[in-house]
Design a protein around this motif. Sequence first.
Motif, PDB file in Angstrom:
ATOM      1  N   ARG A  36       0.838  -1.219   0.000  1.00  0.00           N
ATOM      2  CA  ARG A  36       0.000   0.000   0.000  1.00  0.00           C
ATOM      3  C   ARG A  36       0.865   1.258   0.000  1.00  0.00           C
ATOM      4  NH1 ARG A  36      -3.178  -3.490   2.827  1.00  0.00           N
ATOM      5  NH2 ARG A  36      -2.264  -3.033   4.848  1.00  0.00           N
ATOM      6  N   LYS A  50      -1.359  -2.240  -7.615  1.00  0.00           N
ATOM      7  CA  LYS A  50      -2.697  -1.663  -7.396  1.00  0.00           C
ATOM      8  C   LYS A  50      -3.778  -2.417  -8.180  1.00  0.00           C
ATOM      9  CE  LYS A  50      -5.113   2.796  -7.290  1.00  0.00           C
ATOM     10  NZ  LYS A  50      -6.397   2.161  -7.433  1.00  0.00           N
ATOM     11  N   ASP A  54      -6.805  -3.954  -5.851  1.00  0.00           N
ATOM     12  CA  ASP A  54      -8.136  -3.379  -6.050  1.00  0.00           C
ATOM     13  C   ASP A  54      -9.208  -4.439  -6.300  1.00  0.00           C
ATOM     14  OD1 ASP A  54      -7.245  -0.880  -5.614  1.00  0.00           O
ATOM     15  OD2 ASP A  54      -7.299  -0.198  -7.705  1.00  0.00           O
ATOM     16  N   THR A 155     -11.463   3.960   5.596  1.00  0.00           N
ATOM     17  CA  THR A 155     -11.816   2.568   5.298  1.00  0.00           C
ATOM     18  C   THR A 155     -10.995   2.141   4.089  1.00  0.00           C
ATOM     19  OG1 THR A 155     -14.061   2.950   6.071  1.00  0.00           O
ATOM     20  CG2 THR A 155     -13.718   1.028   4.669  1.00  0.00           C
ATOM     21  N   ARG A 156     -10.321   0.982   4.185  1.00  0.00           N
ATOM     22  CA  ARG A 156      -9.530   0.517   3.041  1.00  0.00           C
ATOM     23  C   ARG A 156     -10.435   0.209   1.857  1.00  0.00           C
ATOM     24  NH1 ARG A 156      -5.369  -4.008   5.264  1.00  0.00           N
ATOM     25  NH2 ARG A 156      -6.151  -5.060   3.414  1.00  0.00           N
ATOM     26  N   GLU A 157      -9.972   0.567   0.661  1.00  0.00           N
ATOM     27  CA  GLU A 157     -10.743   0.314  -0.567  1.00  0.00           C
ATOM     28  C   GLU A 157     -11.092  -1.164  -0.712  1.00  0.00           C
ATOM     29  OE1 GLU A 157     -11.978   2.076  -3.313  1.00  0.00           O
ATOM     30  OE2 GLU A 157     -11.763   3.736  -1.885  1.00  0.00           O
ATOM     31  N   ASP A 158     -10.130  -2.044  -0.312  1.00  0.00           N
ATOM     32  CA  ASP A 158     -10.384  -3.481  -0.501  1.00  0.00           C
ATOM     33  C   ASP A 158     -11.177  -4.080   0.657  1.00  0.00           C
ATOM     34  OD1 ASP A 158      -8.262  -3.312   1.287  1.00  0.00           O
ATOM     35  OD2 ASP A 158      -7.126  -4.971   0.409  1.00  0.00           O
ATOM     36  N   LYS A 160     -14.338  -3.341   0.917  1.00  0.00           N
ATOM     37  CA  LYS A 160     -15.735  -3.381   0.443  1.00  0.00           C
ATOM     38  C   LYS A 160     -16.178  -4.839   0.420  1.00  0.00           C
ATOM     39  CE  LYS A 160     -15.290   0.589  -2.604  1.00  0.00           C
ATOM     40  NZ  LYS A 160     -14.704   0.908  -3.911  1.00  0.00           N
TER      41      LYS A 160
END
Length: 213
Positions: A36, A50, A54, A155-158, A160
Amino acid sequence: MRIILLGAPGAGKGTQAQFISEKTGAIPVSTGKIIRSAVKNGTPAGTIAKRYIDVGRLVPDEIVIEMLKERLKEDDCKDGYILDGFPRNISQALALDKMGIDIDIVIDILVFDSDVVERLCGRRVCDNCGATYHVDAKPSAKGELCELCGGILITREDDKPEIVLERLRVYHAETEPLLRHYNAQIKLRTMRSFPTVEDTAKGVLAILGESAV
Ligand code: AP5
């Protein structure tokens, strides 16, 4: 002292790595954090990585192995470290062997898949220092700011839900076979993740005490 922490996404590897570090002085080395940071800095490796992070897939071995090698050369790793997130598959484990690294103990933290989504959706990480919190299980004393450095919690993108499910699939397919690998080397200790960080830490301490590391 060289420790590997294994476990599904959200098992609590990063949280327990921090705890072990405070107790033993061994340095937490998280490949997720290293990657990261490379993404944030826009390095060529970070740009490639990335695309995988992602969508919840593993970053190609050659990129991660190179990043880990560089990190372990740093001075603070001389007296021991806790690998969090590496190895992630058999070929990374073999790369570790090839680097001549003798691991003392591998701790696998078991968590139910059904708990993982809740944990990761409630996770908040410091945008500045990477410290990890949870809205219920481990809230920051400073609300939406990091209690260590005052950075903003994100909040981390991954994290979700749809990406978390893919990370879980990848974990079962690619990382779980490592349990047999390390069991065969008689280095594997398995423990449950308890509903609180503190109770899980007690389990980790008991294993470290028994292993006298
Ligand atoms: P990475 O950052 O390593 O993510 P991960 O393995 O999916 O693990 P997490 O960081 O999500 O969870 P954790 O087990 O550390 O749990 P935590 O302590 O934060 O990797 C991200 C991505 O980078 C990968 O998907 C991949 O793309 C790439 N990558 C990384 N390494 C790679 C490699 N070697 N090869 C290829 N690609 C690689 O805890 C989670 C939450 O739960 C927190 O909010 C915490 O406060 C809470 N919590 C923790 N313990 C408890 C408890 N006992 N009870 C209640 N809540 C708890």
